[in-house]
Enzyme design. Structure first.
Site, PDB file in Angstrom:
ATOM      1  N   THR A 182      13.735   2.865 -10.115  1.00 30.36           N
ATOM      2  CA  THR A 182      12.740   2.064  -9.365  1.00 30.36           C
ATOM      3  C   THR A 182      11.927   1.546 -10.479  1.00 30.36           C
ATOM      4  O   THR A 182      11.450   2.072 -11.770  1.00 30.36           O
ATOM      5  CB  THR A 182      12.075   2.504  -8.260  1.00 30.36           C
ATOM      6  OG1 THR A 182      11.231   1.536  -7.824  1.00 30.36           O
ATOM      7  CG2 THR A 182      11.456   3.847  -8.681  1.00 30.36           C
ATOM      8  N   GLU A 328      11.335   5.942  -3.739  1.00 33.65           N
ATOM      9  CA  GLU A 328      11.052   7.615  -3.797  1.00 33.65           C
ATOM     10  C   GLU A 328      11.230   8.290  -2.442  1.00 33.65           C
ATOM     11  O   GLU A 328      11.073   9.712  -2.507  1.00 33.65           O
ATOM     12  CB  GLU A 328       9.841   7.579  -4.525  1.00 33.65           C
ATOM     13  CG  GLU A 328       9.609   7.194  -5.891  1.00 33.65           C
ATOM     14  CD  GLU A 328       9.148   5.699  -6.061  1.00 33.65           C
ATOM     15  OE1 GLU A 328       9.668   5.000  -4.994  1.00 33.65           O
ATOM     16  OE2 GLU A 328       8.664   5.102  -7.095  1.00 33.65           O
ATOM     17  N   LYS A 438       6.305  -8.269  -5.394  1.00 35.05           N
ATOM     18  CA  LYS A 438       7.787  -8.140  -4.771  1.00 35.05           C
ATOM     19  C   LYS A 438       8.222  -9.393  -4.429  1.00 35.05           C
ATOM     20  O   LYS A 438       7.724  -9.987  -3.313  1.00 35.05           O
ATOM     21  CB  LYS A 438       7.655  -7.037  -3.887  1.00 35.05           C
ATOM     22  CG  LYS A 438       9.152  -6.588  -3.548  1.00 35.05           C
ATOM     23  CD  LYS A 438       8.936  -5.175  -2.500  1.00 35.05           C
ATOM     24  CE  LYS A 438      10.064  -4.375  -2.934  1.00 35.05           C
ATOM     25  NZ  LYS A 438      10.222  -3.270  -2.279  1.00 35.05           N
ATOM     26  N   TRP A 443      11.438  -5.992  -7.351  1.00 36.64           N
ATOM     27  CA  TRP A 443      10.160  -5.960  -8.048  1.00 36.64           C
ATOM     28  C   TRP A 443      10.165  -6.904  -9.469  1.00 36.64           C
ATOM     29  O   TRP A 443      11.156  -6.867 -10.179  1.00 36.64           O
ATOM     30  CB  TRP A 443       9.905  -4.427  -8.588  1.00 36.64           C
ATOM     31  CG  TRP A 443       9.661  -3.450  -7.501  1.00 36.64           C
ATOM     32  CD1 TRP A 443      10.210  -2.481  -7.010  1.00 36.64           C
ATOM     33  CD2 TRP A 443       8.416  -3.544  -6.502  1.00 36.64           C
ATOM     34  NE1 TRP A 443       9.612  -1.862  -6.137  1.00 36.64           N
ATOM     35  CE2 TRP A 443       8.647  -2.434  -5.875  1.00 36.64           C
ATOM     36  CE3 TRP A 443       7.436  -4.530  -6.591  1.00 36.64           C
ATOM     37  CZ2 TRP A 443       7.590  -2.380  -4.714  1.00 36.64           C
ATOM     38  CZ3 TRP A 443       6.464  -4.296  -5.577  1.00 36.64           C
ATOM     39  CH2 TRP A 443       6.717  -3.170  -4.535  1.00 36.64           C
TER      40      TRP A 443
HETATM   41  P1  AMP Z   1      11.104   0.083  -3.368  1.00 40.80           P
HETATM   42  O1  AMP Z   1      11.221   1.232  -3.897  1.00 40.80           O
HETATM   43  O2  AMP Z   1      11.792  -1.054  -4.235  1.00 40.80           O
HETATM   44  O3  AMP Z   1      11.986   0.018  -1.854  1.00 40.80           O
HETATM   45  O4  AMP Z   1       9.712  -0.452  -2.883  1.00 40.80           O
HETATM   46  C1  AMP Z   1       8.943   0.471  -2.230  1.00 40.80           C
HETATM   47  C2  AMP Z   1       7.712  -0.545  -1.543  1.00 40.80           C
HETATM   48  O5  AMP Z   1       7.645  -1.714  -1.247  1.00 40.80           O
HETATM   49  C3  AMP Z   1       6.536   0.175  -1.030  1.00 40.80           C
HETATM   50  O6  AMP Z   1       5.791   1.064  -1.840  1.00 40.80           O
HETATM   51  C4  AMP Z   1       5.790  -0.915  -0.693  1.00 40.80           C
HETATM   52  O7  AMP Z   1       4.923  -1.456  -1.548  1.00 40.80           O
HETATM   53  C5  AMP Z   1       6.846  -2.114  -0.314  1.00 40.80           C
HETATM   54  N1  AMP Z   1       7.414  -1.934   1.051  1.00 40.80           N
HETATM   55  C6  AMP Z   1       8.372  -1.414   1.474  1.00 40.80           C
HETATM   56  N2  AMP Z   1       8.506  -1.656   2.792  1.00 40.80           N
HETATM   57  C7  AMP Z   1       7.552  -2.381   3.207  1.00 40.80           C
HETATM   58  C8  AMP Z   1       6.840  -2.648   4.493  1.00 40.80           C
HETATM   59  N3  AMP Z   1       7.387  -2.635   5.587  1.00 40.80           N
HETATM   60  N4  AMP Z   1       5.601  -3.534   4.435  1.00 40.80           N
HETATM   61  C9  AMP Z   1       5.005  -3.631   3.183  1.00 40.80           C
HETATM   62  N5  AMP Z   1       5.482  -3.330   1.950  1.00 40.80           N
HETATM   63  C10 AMP Z   1       6.526  -2.561   1.925  1.00 40.80           C
END
Ligand code: AMP
Length: 542
Positions: A182, A328, A438, A443
């Site tokens: 990630t 994570e 995002k 990312w």
């Molecule tokens: P990833 O590890 O790429 O899945 O990204 C995780 C991150 O995405 C989280 O720490 C949040 O910042 C964002 N994220 C995931 N789900 C949501 C959601 N339902 N609403 C807002 N942000 C989210």
């Protein structure tokens, strides 16, 4: 008193695969191929082929813990890899095909990947970094049916090296099943290594009626890529309960998805809001065109799901279930479902709740820590960093002793999300501390873009911030201070082109705005909040 239970029975993928093969042999697995023809086979085929892959890997010398990378879209062969690699004792390492070849080089090298399974249509991407990594053998999945280029092995031939006498190695539930990298703020991706135990427990929780609620009667389609946080666990949960699985292959545009939803009568799908924003527009423009399965549910997460999207999908008879999670956290952390007594609440209040990130899953504990280092009250107002812990939450990054600052001393994971929790226990994400953007669920590191921009001879300062975008939810905007002697001599296009040499196309800021200065904090750091405020009314060109 010791229990009289078989507490040593390991929680691994083996019983899930065995049960799927024995009980659901006739259930279909459908994949959209690059030419849009549908590949169909059954769990019986999947079972046989996943085990053949495991055996072939053993014959190729796979040792316990060896990493096998995949560079693949969502389809039947990726599902085989999801099970075949871990039950052989290997580690399934899904590579994110949207990353720049430099990042892929770093990740493959850091993870020490030994073998690679790659889609034939993705070979051009692999060729961009193949000379910089040490992969022992590469197996190419012939999705197009075209001959496999010289120098590569055919995945189908590799499966044929199995004689059908595969024996599972002894697996411990703490053995690593797979890994995902990630993005970090500094641009160096970090690896999360999932244990069999974490994935099995996560599958139970994600499958619960109060979460995804998958049953054998469903038809499940993960739009979220299988290289992104295990496609949110959908392939594991679906296989555990014997759900028909439909895979979109490389066709992720809303029209192709809606066509597939209709054709296969999909009842459950999962993906980021960007996908559904596009689908919603098509549904509005073409009323009645798609005869979708009644009661279709979408699990939407990865980014905040707009309340307006939940409302408009309801009008089309499609239920959105908003969820929050991270690479994570395997990834499910919370799901927003209304409690029984909320069903009588006024419509507006119900929608407001459904748009929150929801209640922590069973076994995921959540708290917020305020800036003053105290645990925030659950009053729906006090904001702080969201911290979580639980059996499928990472306790460290793989082989990265320097990145311990993401865990508190008392063992909680610092998510980098800023949230409040209301008296009902619903989490609401308000902001993030991590300096990342995002876009469409993937990312972009603002710090990386800034550092590169500031390496340009004309640039004195550059700060990159996320600006809301109707399609991608967020897109990067760069505020750039030019050195005086370059005023009027450099164009935004030149700087975009400069960034294009180092970053994937979708990383490049759509807008580069020349400013006199970047607002700074008292200690001289870029004040991103102020900059975002400055550009809050920014309008993107359609
Ligand atoms: P990833 O590890 O790429 O899945 O990204 C995780 C991150 O995405 C989280 O720490 C949040 O910042 C964002 N994220 C995931 N789900 C949501 C959601 N339902 N609403 C807002 N942000 C989210």
């Amino acid at each position: 008193m010791r229990s009289t239970m078989m507490d040593h029975y390991p929680l691994t993928l083996v019983p899930i695969l065995e049960r799927a093969g024995k009980l659901f042999g006739k259930v279909e697995i459908v994949s959209n191929l690059p030419d849009k023809t549908l590949h169909r086979h059954t769990y019986a085929d999947f079972y046989r082929r996943a085990r053949a892959l495991a055996e072939a890997l053993h014959r190729a010398g796979l040792k316990k813990g060896d990493r096998v990378a995949t560079l693949m879209w969502n389809h039947y062969a990726h599902l085989e890899a999801y099970f075949g690699i871990p039950v052989a004792g290997g580690v399934l390492h899904t590579l994110n095909l949207r990353l720049h070849p430099d990042d892929l080089t770093y990740i493959v090298t850091h993870a020490d990947d030994r073998f690679l399974i790659v889609d034939d249509v993705l070979l051009p991407l692999y060729e961009k970094f193949k000379d910089r990594v040490k992969i022992e053998r590469v197996f190419v999945v012939p999705l197009t049916g075209k001959p496999i280029p010289e120098g590569y092995e055919n995945y189908e031939d590799f499966l044929k090296t199995a004689m059908g006498d595969f024996q599972y190695p002894a697996l411990d539930e703490h053995d690593t099943l797979g890994m995902c990298y990630t993005s970090g703020t500094t641009g160096k991706p970090k690896g999360v290594a999932y244990s069999h135990r974490a994935v099995v427990l996560h599958s139970f929780a994600a499958g619960l009626a109060g979460a995804m609620g998958l049953t054998q009667h469903d038809v499940a389609l993960p739009v979220v890529p299988m290289f992104h946080a295990n496609a949110w666990g959908v392939p594991f949960v679906a296989t555990m309960v014997g759900t028909k699985q439909v895979f979109p292959g490389p066709h992720l545009d809303p029209q192709s998805l809606l066509d597939l939803f209709e054709k296969e009568q999909v009842t459950f799908a999962a993906g980021v809001p960007t996908i559904w924003l596009g689908a919603q527009q098509l549904l509005e423009k073409n009323p009645g065109r798609w005869k979708l399965a009644p009661g279709l549910r979408l699990t939407v997460g990865g980014a905040p799901t707009p309340e307006a999207l939940i409302r408009s999908m309801d009008r089309h008879g499609i239920e959105i279930i908003h969820a929050w999670g991270m690479t994570e956290t395997t990834p499910l952390g919370s799901v927003s479902r209304l409690k029984s007594y909320m069903l009588d609440w006024p419509e507006d209040k119900k929608y407001a709740y459904r748009a929150k990130q929801g209640l922590p899953s069973p076994f995921v504990e959540a708290r917020i820590m305020t800036d003053s280092g105290e645990e925030g009250a659950w009053d729906g107002q006090t904001m702080g960093e969201l911290q979580v812990r639980g059996p499928w939450v990472a306790a460290s990054y793989y082989n990265n002793p320097d990145a311990t600052d993401r865990w508190t001393e008392d063992g909680w994971f610092k998510t980098g999300d800023v949230a409040c929790i209301d008296p009902e226990g619903y989490i609401e994400i308000r902001d993030r501390t991590k300096d990342l953007i995002k876009s469409g669920g993937e990312w972009i590191s603002s710090v990386d873009l800034e550092n590169t921009l500031m390496a340009h001879p004309a640039v004195a300062e550059a700060a990159v911030v996320a600006i809301p975008h109707p399609k991608w939810q967020e897109r990067p905007l760069a505020a750039v201070v030019l050195k005086e002697e370059y005023h009027g001599k450099v164009t935004p296009e030149e700087l975009q082109e400069f960034l294009g040499r180092k970053f994937a196309k979708w990383w490049i800021p759509d807008a580069i705005v020349f400013v006199d200065e970047v607002p700074k904090t008292s200690v001289g750091k870029f004040q991103k909040t102020k900059l975002r405020e400055q550009f809050k009314d920014w309008k993107w060109n359609e």
